[in-house]
Design a protein around this motif. Structure first.
Motif, short mmCIF file in Angstrom:
data_model
loop_
_atom_site.label_atom_id
_atom_site.label_comp_id
_atom_site.label_asym_id
_atom_site.label_seq_id
_atom_site.Cartn_x
_atom_site.Cartn_y
_atom_site.Cartn_z
N ARG A 191 -3.82 -1.59 -2.22
CA ARG A 191 -2.93 -0.42 -2.29
C ARG A 191 -1.65 -0.70 -1.50
NH1 ARG A 191 -5.41 3.98 -4.67
NH2 ARG A 191 -3.46 5.11 -4.33
N LEU A 193 2.33 1.09 -0.54
CA LEU A 193 3.17 2.30 -0.52
C LEU A 193 4.62 1.91 -0.28
CD1 LEU A 193 3.73 5.38 -0.32
CD2 LEU A 193 3.10 5.22 2.12
N ASP A 216 1.98 3.24 -4.82
CA ASP A 216 2.56 4.58 -4.76
C ASP A 216 3.98 4.46 -4.24
OD1 ASP A 216 0.34 6.03 -5.66
OD2 ASP A 216 -0.54 6.07 -3.65
N HIS A 244 5.96 9.79 -6.52
CA HIS A 244 5.64 11.07 -5.87
C HIS A 244 6.92 11.68 -5.30
CE1 HIS A 244 1.29 10.04 -5.90
NE2 HIS A 244 1.74 8.81 -5.70
N LEU A 252 1.03 12.47 0.01
CA LEU A 252 0.00 11.44 -0.16
C LEU A 252 -1.35 11.83 0.41
CD1 LEU A 252 2.25 8.42 0.84
CD2 LEU A 252 1.68 9.18 -1.47
N GLU A 254 -4.43 11.96 2.70
CA GLU A 254 -4.98 11.06 3.70
C GLU A 254 -5.13 9.62 3.18
OE1 GLU A 254 -8.59 12.74 5.12
OE2 GLU A 254 -7.63 14.55 5.93
N GLN A 255 -4.46 9.32 2.11
CA GLN A 255 -4.56 7.99 1.51
C GLN A 255 -4.08 6.90 2.48
OE1 GLN A 255 -5.81 7.14 -1.70
NE2 GLN A 255 -5.79 5.22 -0.57
N ARG A 256 -4.80 5.77 2.48
CA ARG A 256 -4.44 4.64 3.34
C ARG A 256 -4.06 3.43 2.48
NH1 ARG A 256 -5.70 4.86 8.87
NH2 ARG A 256 -6.69 6.83 9.47
N TYR A 257 -3.22 2.55 3.07
CA TYR A 257 -2.64 1.44 2.32
C TYR A 257 -2.79 0.13 3.09
CZ TYR A 257 -0.62 5.28 -0.29
OH TYR A 257 -0.46 6.42 -1.04
N HIS A 307 -1.82 6.08 7.89
CA HIS A 307 -1.86 5.79 6.46
C HIS A 307 -2.03 4.30 6.17
CE1 HIS A 307 -0.83 9.91 5.25
NE2 HIS A 307 -0.09 9.92 6.34
N THR A 309 -4.63 0.82 6.43
CA THR A 309 -5.96 0.30 6.66
C THR A 309 -5.97 -0.51 7.96
OG1 THR A 309 -5.46 -1.69 5.37
CG2 THR A 309 -6.42 0.18 4.17
#
Length: 354
Positions: A191, A193, A216, A244, A252, A254-257, A307, A309
């Motif tokens: 992922r 961002l 994203d 977005h 976003l 709580e999505q992590r990248y 956000h 990892t």
């Protein structure tokens, strides 16, 4: 009788007087086959501009090859004091870009055709673009609705800042899995961002660099996202790249990248007041970083860890804000990266160090 015959003979030797032709008709008549003098190429006489104000209404000279037009454009740019800060950094690169686009040539093809001759019809288009660049002071990318990053074409117009980030180059040089790479295997990145995506160019380049990643991209400007939508479609990435609308991380959840990249607004108040005309044609919100240029950067540094990892990291372009950032964040072990045309304008920091 002798006198009459002599007069008659003289009369026969005198050629008949031809009627005068209008000058415009004479210009349109091609040289005869018996005329050994080569006809001059008058490349500018047919330009569809106002002859009273058009500086090219007077024939500019014998412009034949692509290089001839490059030289002519460079001289005109220097005379007019044109500023270069939008994907090209000097008048030669700017001229090559505009001439290449007028002739539908990819930048990589220019050298191959540099000595090729230009047709009169093509010359009209080239000279018109040069004149537009000078008189409007619009960035060249707006005049042709295109910019290249890492050789990849993107659509742009006045709704977005003209892309000229160093991050595209750094993705190739520092995130390729090689000896100098800041990550392991690019194919393991899942992922990515892109904050403040603008035209979406960095998000698209990231999708190309990390073939297995979902990307994203966020922007506060709906106009910019409309341009980004077009670019995502042009590059057939709709299944991997989502756009977005919102303020930084807000849309976003709580999505992590594994990787966050950003080229945010970072021009300070003094810089905003001194922007050249070319930059003032671009959206102000894409430049304005507040009084000291760090308004958006501070927020990114404060929120990024939530956000990322555990093994992820942040890659952020900050222009000439390095001294101010190091003064405000002396505890952060920022790694400053150089590109071919920049020194210390982009930093990297691992999630564990935020």
């Amino acid at each position: 009788m002798a006198k009459k015959a002599k007069a008659k003979a003289a009369k026969k030797k005198t050629p008949a007087k031809r009627p005068a032709r209008p000058r415009s008709a004479a210009k349109a008549t091609p040289a005869s086959a018996d005329d050994e003098r080569p006809a001059k190429r008058r490349v500018a006489v047919a330009m569809p501009l106002d002859l009273e104000t058009d500086p090219y209404a007077m024939f500019p000279g014998e412009l034949a090859s692509l290089l001839d037009f490059v030289r002519f454009a460079v001289s005109r740019f220097a005379e007019a004091g044109v500023v270069f800060a939008h994907g090209t950094t000097d008048p030669i690169a700017e001229a090559v870009f505009l001439i290449g686009e007028a002739l539908h040539l990819h930048p990589d093809q220019f050298e191959m055709f540099a000595t090729a001759r230009v047709t009169d019809h093509e010359a009209v288009g080239i000279l018109h673009l040069i004149e537009q660049r000078i008189t409007t002071r619009l960035p060249a990318a707006y005049l042709v609705n295109k910019i290249y990053m890492r050789g990849v074409p993107f659509y742009v117009d006045e709704r977005v800042i003209v892309p000229r980030s160093y991050i595209g180059e750094l993705l190739d040089s520092h995130f390729d899995g090689g000896e100098t790479s800041l990550i392991g295997d690019p194919e393991a990145v899942e992922r990515v961002l892109d904050l403040c995506t603008g035209s979406g160019c960095l998000a698209i380049l990231a999708a190309r660099s990390f073939p297995n990643a979902v990307v994203d991209a966020v922007d506060l400007s709906e106009d910019a996202l409309a341009v980004a939508t077009r670019n995502v479609a042009d590059h057939h990435l709709g299944d991997r790249l989502s756009l977005h609308h919102g303020d930084l991380f807000a849309p976003l959840g709580e999505q992590r990248y594994d990787l966050i990249i950003s080229n945010p607004p970072y021009v300070d108040a003094d810089g905003m007041a001194k922007l050249p005309a070319e930059c003032r044609a671009e959206p102000a919100m894409a430049f304005d970083g507040g009084d000291d240029g760090l308004d958006i950067i501070r927020r990114i540094l404060a929120e990024a860890k939530q956000h990322l990892t555990p093994d992820g990291g942040l890659l952020c372009e900050v222009g000439r804000c390095r001294p101010a950032i190091e003064q405000d964040f002396p505890h952060l072990p920022l790694l400053w990266l150089d590109s071919e045309d920049s020194e210390g304008e982009v930093f990297w920091i691992a999630a564990a160090d935020l």
